[in-house]
Enzyme design. Structure first.
Site, PDB file in Angstrom:
ATOM      1  N   ALA A 167       0.861  -1.180   0.000  1.00  0.00           N
ATOM      2  CA  ALA A 167       0.000   0.000   0.000  1.00  0.00           C
ATOM      3  C   ALA A 167       0.901   1.235   0.000  1.00  0.00           C
ATOM      4  CB  ALA A 167      -0.886  -0.014   1.232  1.00  0.00           C
ATOM      5  N   GLY A 172       0.699  -4.977   1.142  1.00  0.00           N
ATOM      6  CA  GLY A 172      -0.547  -5.055   0.381  1.00  0.00           C
ATOM      7  C   GLY A 172      -0.363  -5.718  -0.974  1.00  0.00           C
ATOM      8  N   GLU A 212      -0.626  -9.293  -0.233  1.00  0.00           N
ATOM      9  CA  GLU A 212      -2.032  -9.566   0.098  1.00  0.00           C
ATOM     10  C   GLU A 212      -2.910  -9.584  -1.153  1.00  0.00           C
ATOM     11  OE1 GLU A 212      -1.924  -6.346   3.014  1.00  0.00           O
ATOM     12  OE2 GLU A 212      -2.639  -7.775   4.506  1.00  0.00           O
ATOM     13  N   GLU A 248       5.051  -4.967   7.105  1.00  0.00           N
ATOM     14  CA  GLU A 248       4.354  -3.862   7.775  1.00  0.00           C
ATOM     15  C   GLU A 248       4.885  -3.598   9.177  1.00  0.00           C
ATOM     16  OE1 GLU A 248       2.899  -6.299   6.042  1.00  0.00           O
ATOM     17  OE2 GLU A 248       1.204  -5.515   4.857  1.00  0.00           O
TER      18      GLU A 248
HETATM   19  N1  CO8 Z   1       4.575   3.092  -0.929  1.00  0.00           N
HETATM   20  C1  CO8 Z   1       4.934   4.240  -1.544  1.00  0.00           C
HETATM   21  N2  CO8 Z   1       6.042   4.349  -2.288  1.00  0.00           N
HETATM   22  C2  CO8 Z   1       6.819   3.258  -2.431  1.00  0.00           C
HETATM   23  C3  CO8 Z   1       6.507   2.039  -1.814  1.00  0.00           C
HETATM   24  C4  CO8 Z   1       5.316   1.969  -1.037  1.00  0.00           C
HETATM   25  N3  CO8 Z   1       4.891   0.841  -0.445  1.00  0.00           N
HETATM   26  N4  CO8 Z   1       7.473   1.135  -2.115  1.00  0.00           N
HETATM   27  C5  CO8 Z   1       8.347   1.781  -2.909  1.00  0.00           C
HETATM   28  N5  CO8 Z   1       7.960   3.064  -3.099  1.00  0.00           N
HETATM   29  C6  CO8 Z   1       8.642   4.098  -3.895  1.00  0.00           C
HETATM   30  C7  CO8 Z   1       9.870   4.650  -3.176  1.00  0.00           C
HETATM   31  O1  CO8 Z   1       9.486   5.632  -2.248  1.00  0.00           O
HETATM   32  C8  CO8 Z   1      10.673   5.183  -4.332  1.00  0.00           C
HETATM   33  O2  CO8 Z   1      10.131   6.415  -4.711  1.00  0.00           O
HETATM   34  P1  CO8 Z   1      11.133   7.672  -5.074  1.00  0.00           P
HETATM   35  O3  CO8 Z   1      11.932   7.195  -6.254  1.00  0.00           O
HETATM   36  O4  CO8 Z   1      10.189   8.783  -5.403  1.00  0.00           O
HETATM   37  O5  CO8 Z   1      11.984   7.875  -3.878  1.00  0.00           O
HETATM   38  C9  CO8 Z   1      10.367   4.203  -5.453  1.00  0.00           C
HETATM   39  O6  CO8 Z   1       9.156   3.535  -5.076  1.00  0.00           O
HETATM   40  C10 CO8 Z   1      11.449   3.146  -5.622  1.00  0.00           C
HETATM   41  O7  CO8 Z   1      11.651   2.526  -4.360  1.00  0.00           O
HETATM   42  P2  CO8 Z   1      13.112   2.365  -3.695  1.00  0.00           P
HETATM   43  O8  CO8 Z   1      13.993   3.492  -4.105  1.00  0.00           O
HETATM   44  O9  CO8 Z   1      12.913   2.153  -2.237  1.00  0.00           O
HETATM   45  O10 CO8 Z   1      13.595   1.033  -4.430  1.00  0.00           O
HETATM   46  P3  CO8 Z   1      14.621  -0.048  -3.866  1.00  0.00           P
HETATM   47  O11 CO8 Z   1      14.893  -0.944  -5.025  1.00  0.00           O
HETATM   48  O12 CO8 Z   1      15.773   0.603  -3.198  1.00  0.00           O
HETATM   49  O13 CO8 Z   1      13.813  -0.853  -2.728  1.00  0.00           O
HETATM   50  C11 CO8 Z   1      11.903  -2.005  -1.801  1.00  0.00           C
HETATM   51  C12 CO8 Z   1      12.700  -1.630  -3.094  1.00  0.00           C
HETATM   52  C13 CO8 Z   1      12.729  -2.935  -0.925  1.00  0.00           C
HETATM   53  C14 CO8 Z   1      10.631  -2.708  -2.264  1.00  0.00           C
HETATM   54  C15 CO8 Z   1      11.544  -0.709  -1.033  1.00  0.00           C
HETATM   55  O14 CO8 Z   1      10.982   0.232  -1.934  1.00  0.00           O
HETATM   56  C16 CO8 Z   1      10.591  -0.914   0.093  1.00  0.00           C
HETATM   57  O15 CO8 Z   1      10.967  -1.402   1.138  1.00  0.00           O
HETATM   58  N6  CO8 Z   1       9.298  -0.508  -0.092  1.00  0.00           N
HETATM   59  C17 CO8 Z   1       8.301  -0.570   0.948  1.00  0.00           C
HETATM   60  C18 CO8 Z   1       7.811  -1.974   1.182  1.00  0.00           C
HETATM   61  C19 CO8 Z   1       6.790  -1.986   2.294  1.00  0.00           C
HETATM   62  O16 CO8 Z   1       7.064  -1.675   3.422  1.00  0.00           O
HETATM   63  N7  CO8 Z   1       5.554  -2.401   1.959  1.00  0.00           N
HETATM   64  C20 CO8 Z   1       4.477  -2.471   2.904  1.00  0.00           C
HETATM   65  C21 CO8 Z   1       3.683  -1.208   2.878  1.00  0.00           C
HETATM   66  S1  CO8 Z   1       2.431  -1.158   4.120  1.00  0.00           S
HETATM   67  C22 CO8 Z   1       1.176  -2.085   3.481  1.00  0.00           C
HETATM   68  O17 CO8 Z   1       1.251  -2.579   2.391  1.00  0.00           O
HETATM   69  C23 CO8 Z   1      -0.048  -2.253   4.335  1.00  0.00           C
HETATM   70  C24 CO8 Z   1      -1.128  -2.999   3.584  1.00  0.00           C
HETATM   71  C25 CO8 Z   1      -2.451  -2.674   4.181  1.00  0.00           C
HETATM   72  C26 CO8 Z   1      -3.559  -2.914   3.144  1.00  0.00           C
HETATM   73  C27 CO8 Z   1      -4.571  -1.876   3.160  1.00  0.00           C
HETATM   74  C28 CO8 Z   1      -3.996  -0.504   2.873  1.00  0.00           C
HETATM   75  C29 CO8 Z   1      -4.927   0.545   2.339  1.00  0.00           C
END
Ligand code: CO8
Length: 258
Positions: A65, A109, A112, A132
């Site tokens: 998400a 998400g 999920e 998360e």
């Molecule tokens: N949300 C928003 N932006 C994201 C997300 C995310 N989940 N994941 C990546 N991005 C963005 C980054 O901010 C980045 O943007 P920018 O270039 O503008 O800085 C771009 O995508 C590329 O990401 P990275 O530079 O971080 O890329 P890497 O290759 O270094 O890393 C990863 C990749 C490991 C996937 C890393 O991006 C990461 O850890 N992302 C977050 C993963 C995460 O924590 N996911 C869980 C989110 S919480 C959730 O899903 C709750 C679900 C609840 C369901 C109901 C919700 C409404």
């Protein structure tokens, strides 16, 4: 007009939906989930489509998400406005089979969403996780419920409590995904599987899906009765007559999906 955050196309009788927010690794915001829901319901409504594939990019199915969108939400925002349930459960209203074709990250998400599909075909690059907890929350779209049903309690606890990712091989070993395929062949394989399914009798496919899903919602005796009644019902379809006649006549069946 709002930005196209998904691409929707048809491949024969298969509806293909591609999550298309590459710069944010397909982070699932409300607009994207609304568009996904609308595309799913459009495929559900047409007789021309028999199965659906949802995929992402090479790098990410979906990295979760949208954290940026969620970060300032209060309890009342999420509780009263139903940001989460409003559009996340649409996929569960789809009766036609839905395959998740996953390459790269399927996190939070994203994992999920993949688990809400009927099965997952993964590229060897796929990485699954429920990170998360690292953000100070827990899975909110079914992860704590569907993951243990798929991989068992031990691995679900491990993944949700440490926030670590598992690779495609571990995901296949633990039963989360049905097949692992080389990344450059993965989408073709998923579309081929969907094409096979879409060539079957649609009532049979729907009843098979409903019956398997019932295994997660009921005891064995009730589930078997549900299966038995669906089995009985299929003898009322033209496709059952055609399927069995074709076998006996040693020819390919031509299903009319009724
Ligand atoms: N949300 C928003 N932006 C994201 C997300 C995310 N989940 N994941 C990546 N991005 C963005 C980054 O901010 C980045 O943007 P920018 O270039 O503008 O800085 C771009 O995508 C590329 O990401 P990275 O530079 O971080 O890329 P890497 O290759 O270094 O890393 C990863 C990749 C490991 C996937 C890393 O991006 C990461 O850890 N992302 C977050 C993963 C995460 O924590 N996911 C869980 C989110 S919480 C959730 O899903 C709750 C679900 C609840 C369901 C109901 C919700 C409404």
């Amino acid at each position: 007009m709002s930005e196209a955050l998904i691409l929707s196309e048809t491949r024969g009788r298969v509806g293909l939906i591609t999550l298309n927010r590459p710069k944010a690794l397909n982070a699932l915001n409300n607009d994207l989930m609304d568009q996904l829901g609308a595309a799913l319901l459009a495929f559900e409504a047409t007789d021309e489509i028999g199965a659906i594939v949802i995929t992402g990019s090479e790098k990410a199915f979906a990295a979760g998400a949208d954290i940026g969108a969620m970060k300032d939400w209060s309890f009342m925002d999420v509780y009263k406005n139903e940001y989460i349930t409003r559009n996340w459960e649409t996929i569960k209203r789809v009766r036609k089979p839905v395959i998740a074709a996953v390459a790269g990250y399927a996190l939070g998400g994203g994992c999920e969403l993949a688990m809400m599909c009927d099965f997952i075909i993964a590229a060897d690059t796929a990485k699954f996780g429920q990170p998360e907890i690292k953000l100070g929350v827990i899975p909110g779209a079914g992860g704590t419920q569907r993951l243990p049903r798929a991989v068992g309690k031990a691995k679900a606890m491990d993944l949700c409590l440490t926030g670590r990712m598992m690779d495609a091989a571990e995901a296949e070993r633990s039963g989360l995904v049905s097949r692992v395929v080389a990344a450059d062949k993965m989408l073709d394989e998923a579309i081929e599987a969907a094409t096979i399914i879409a060539g079957m009798s649609l009532p049979s496919a729907i009843m098979a899906k409903e019956s398997i899903n019932r295994a997660y919602e009921s005891g064995l005796a009730e589930g078997i009765l549900f299966e038995r009644r669906n089995f009985h019902a299929l003898f009322g379809t033209d496709d059952q007559k055609e399927g069995m006649a074709a076998f006996v006549e040693k020819r390919k069946p031509v299903f009319r999906h009724q």
